[in-house]
Design an enzyme around this catalytic site. Sequence first.
Site, short mmCIF file in Angstrom:
data_model
loop_
_atom_site.label_atom_id
_atom_site.label_comp_id
_atom_site.label_asym_id
_atom_site.label_seq_id
_atom_site.Cartn_x
_atom_site.Cartn_y
_atom_site.Cartn_z
N GLU A 47 0.84 -1.20 0.00
CA GLU A 47 0.00 0.00 0.00
C GLU A 47 0.88 1.25 0.00
OE1 GLU A 47 -2.90 -0.22 3.15
OE2 GLU A 47 -4.09 -1.70 2.07
N HIS B 16 -8.91 10.37 2.50
CA HIS B 16 -8.49 9.26 1.63
C HIS B 16 -8.62 9.72 0.19
CE1 HIS B 16 -8.13 5.35 -0.21
NE2 HIS B 16 -7.76 4.87 0.96
N ARG C 44 -0.76 9.13 1.57
CA ARG C 44 -2.11 9.59 1.26
C ARG C 44 -2.26 11.10 1.13
NH1 ARG C 44 -5.55 5.44 5.00
NH2 ARG C 44 -5.29 3.73 3.54
N HIS D 77 -11.41 10.47 6.15
CA HIS D 77 -11.27 9.03 6.32
C HIS D 77 -10.81 8.63 7.72
CE1 HIS D 77 -10.52 4.91 5.28
NE2 HIS D 77 -9.21 5.01 5.48
N ARG E 257 -1.42 9.49 8.67
CA ARG E 257 -1.30 8.06 9.01
C ARG E 257 -0.84 7.25 7.80
NH1 ARG E 257 -5.21 3.49 8.59
NH2 ARG E 257 -6.55 4.94 7.50
C1 LIG Z 1 -13.92 2.18 4.86
C2 LIG Z 1 -12.74 2.09 5.77
C3 LIG Z 1 -11.67 1.27 5.45
C4 LIG Z 1 -10.56 1.19 6.31
N1 LIG Z 1 -9.53 0.33 6.00
C5 LIG Z 1 -8.50 0.19 6.88
C6 LIG Z 1 -7.47 -0.75 6.65
O1 LIG Z 1 -7.50 -1.50 5.69
N2 LIG Z 1 -6.46 -0.84 7.54
C7 LIG Z 1 -6.39 -0.05 8.64
O2 LIG Z 1 -5.43 -0.16 9.42
N3 LIG Z 1 -7.37 0.85 8.89
C8 LIG Z 1 -8.42 0.98 8.04
N4 LIG Z 1 -9.41 1.89 8.31
C9 LIG Z 1 -9.37 2.60 9.59
C10 LIG Z 1 -9.72 1.61 10.69
O3 LIG Z 1 -10.75 0.78 10.24
C11 LIG Z 1 -10.15 2.32 11.95
O4 LIG Z 1 -9.21 3.28 12.32
C12 LIG Z 1 -10.27 1.32 13.09
O5 LIG Z 1 -11.05 0.23 12.69
C13 LIG Z 1 -10.90 2.00 14.29
O6 LIG Z 1 -11.20 0.99 15.22
P1 LIG Z 1 -11.75 1.37 16.64
O7 LIG Z 1 -11.96 0.08 17.34
O8 LIG Z 1 -10.90 2.39 17.24
O9 LIG Z 1 -13.17 2.08 16.36
P2 LIG Z 1 -14.48 1.58 15.58
O10 LIG Z 1 -14.21 0.38 14.77
O11 LIG Z 1 -15.06 2.77 14.90
O12 LIG Z 1 -15.44 1.14 16.75
C14 LIG Z 1 -16.01 2.10 17.62
C15 LIG Z 1 -17.02 1.40 18.51
O13 LIG Z 1 -17.42 2.30 19.53
C16 LIG Z 1 -18.82 2.25 19.68
N5 LIG Z 1 -19.25 3.51 20.29
C17 LIG Z 1 -19.03 4.78 19.86
N6 LIG Z 1 -19.54 5.67 20.73
C18 LIG Z 1 -20.08 4.93 21.74
C19 LIG Z 1 -20.74 5.27 22.96
N7 LIG Z 1 -20.97 6.54 23.32
N8 LIG Z 1 -21.19 4.25 23.75
C20 LIG Z 1 -20.98 2.96 23.42
N9 LIG Z 1 -20.34 2.59 22.27
C21 LIG Z 1 -19.90 3.57 21.47
C22 LIG Z 1 -19.32 1.99 18.28
O14 LIG Z 1 -20.64 1.50 18.32
C23 LIG Z 1 -18.29 0.95 17.82
O15 LIG Z 1 -18.63 -0.32 18.31
C24 LIG Z 1 -10.53 1.97 7.48
C25 LIG Z 1 -11.61 2.80 7.81
C26 LIG Z 1 -12.71 2.85 6.97
C27 LIG Z 1 -13.87 3.73 7.35
#
Ligand SMILES: Cc1cc2nc3c(=O)[nH]c(=O)nc-3n(C[C@H](O)[C@H](O)[C@H](O)COP(=O)(O)OP(=O)(O)OC[C@H]3O[C@@H](n4cnc5c(N)ncnc54)[C@H](O)[C@@H]3O)c2cc1C
Length: 477
Positions: A108, A223, A264, A321, A356
């Site tokens: 990537e 992105h 990016r 993104h 990032r």
């Molecule tokens: C389309 C897309 C593709 C991506 N591809 C990649 C990739 O290939 N590789 C990579 O490294 N990164 C990628 N990213 C970025 C990466 O996916 C995210 O940075 C990462 O998954 C974030 O994970 P997280 O667990 O921090 O949050 P999230 O996965 O966003 O989870 C947040 C959680 O918190 C919960 N929540 C929020 N507020 C509250 C509240 N007040 N009370 C209770 N629950 C709450 C939500 O319901 C959810 O369950 C991508 C992002 C997107 C949008």
Amino acid sequence: MTVVGAGAAGLFCALVAAHEGARVALVSSSPLPASASYWAQGGIAAALAAGDSPDRHAEDTMAAGRGAARASAVHMLCEESPARVRELEELGVRFDADRHGSLALGLEGGHSARRIVHAGGAATGRRITRDLSALAAAHPEIDVYERSTATALLVNDGRCTGVSIRIPGAQAAIASGGTVLATGGAAALWQRSTNPPGSVGVGLALAHAAGADLADLEFAQFHPTALVSEGPRDGFLITEAVRGEGATLRNASGRRFVDELAPRDEVALAIEAELRTGGAGAVALDMSGVNMTRFPNIAEVLGEVGIDPARDTVPVAPAAHYTMGGVATDLDGRASVSGLLAVGECACTGLHGANRLASNSLAECFVLGRRAALAAGEEEPPPAPSTADATPLPAPPRPETRSALWRHAGLRRGAEGLRELTGDPYPLARLIAASCLAREESRGAHQRVDFPHTNPALDGRHTVVDASGAVRLEEWS
Ligand SMILES: Cc1cc2nc3c(=O)[nH]c(=O)nc-3n(C[C@H](O)[C@H](O)[C@H](O)COP(=O)(O)OP(=O)(O)OC[C@H]3O[C@@H](n4cnc5c(N)ncnc54)[C@H](O)[C@@H]3O)c2cc1C
């Protein structure tokens, strides 16, 4: 301990803590497919290939971060990511393999080696969150509060003592020694975004209301290649892994205009410049040389909007993104308020600096998820929490806030628009504007039209927003 959020970071943190013997409350507001983790396509960055090394991964991460990344966080991530991939395999996650049975590693933008571990082609996030949530649901030490929203952090004497949650039909308080926010990022605050609608920085608002410092809010990543389409698929992400497999970017004259595998910020700005001169639809991805059987979910969405990538080019434009900024933490996820930790996209260790590197965020969810689980387990049990100390969440952002962020804090921003944004009704939008104003230079994902150059005096410095909303610039330790 309590973990708020059930994306990759929250699920992994809860599983590690439970494995270490902690009793865990896992609170999640959204159904599984609504987390950004579920949507992740490309994969997890880890130096696993022969000839690659954590040092080389760290060099690429530092270069992408444009002089603003925290070196200690970068080295920690790059050294520990390979072990977290192996741990996920031990937990039962099956990553894609090559024909010799070894992990298939993708390439990537910004990476100098093949080091992206993926699953189900471009369905990495879906596979991982599916497997980890099944493990969490079945774990005897994890109490899952589904469809439950954290509405405030409980604070006694300057210490976080738990969380107030809204469960269907009731309000409850969960007391905990360590409270870990894993609530995801804030990129859906911008009008055009690749993120699920819930990614509006709720964890940042909770932490700020509890008195915690936030950092680097001016660094929001756009992105380069989100689908341009009339309908609901507008903004659908086309992972840069397709560029790693040979897809090229073409301008209105059909010419290539940028190194498709540059970091990016560089690719997004080059596309923005083409769109400014060539108009909407002036930039397209040519994916005709890519084997689309590796990207079945992308092929499916393109089919839905009537595009055949073997024959047609795919119109793309940047979209918000990823938010590099978040709750300021140390390298074990500890925030500036004791008893409070943050992990995943809602946190800011300084790892990503001003930009990032692709696929470093899932790696961060697992590396920091483990560290935060261990650190939270060391917290003392709390005194009885008092709901009276809870500060309620602000109302959700209005569409006007999202369009104001896109206009005034988008790929290119200037003082006049940012000052207007400081009057927005949504508190986090105001803090983002204040952080953008404080950084009087252009760097990575933060491009000021009124300060078009990078100021070397600001190398290694990050913005911190304190509980009063004041912004200061300081060195990473
Ligand atoms: C389309 C897309 C593709 C991506 N591809 C990649 C990739 O290939 N590789 C990579 O490294 N990164 C990628 N990213 C970025 C990466 O996916 C995210 O940075 C990462 O998954 C974030 O994970 P997280 O667990 O921090 O949050 P999230 O996965 O966003 O989870 C947040 C959680 O918190 C919960 N929540 C929020 N507020 C509250 C509240 N007040 N009370 C209770 N629950 C709450 C939500 O319901 C959810 O369950 C991508 C992002 C997107 C949008």
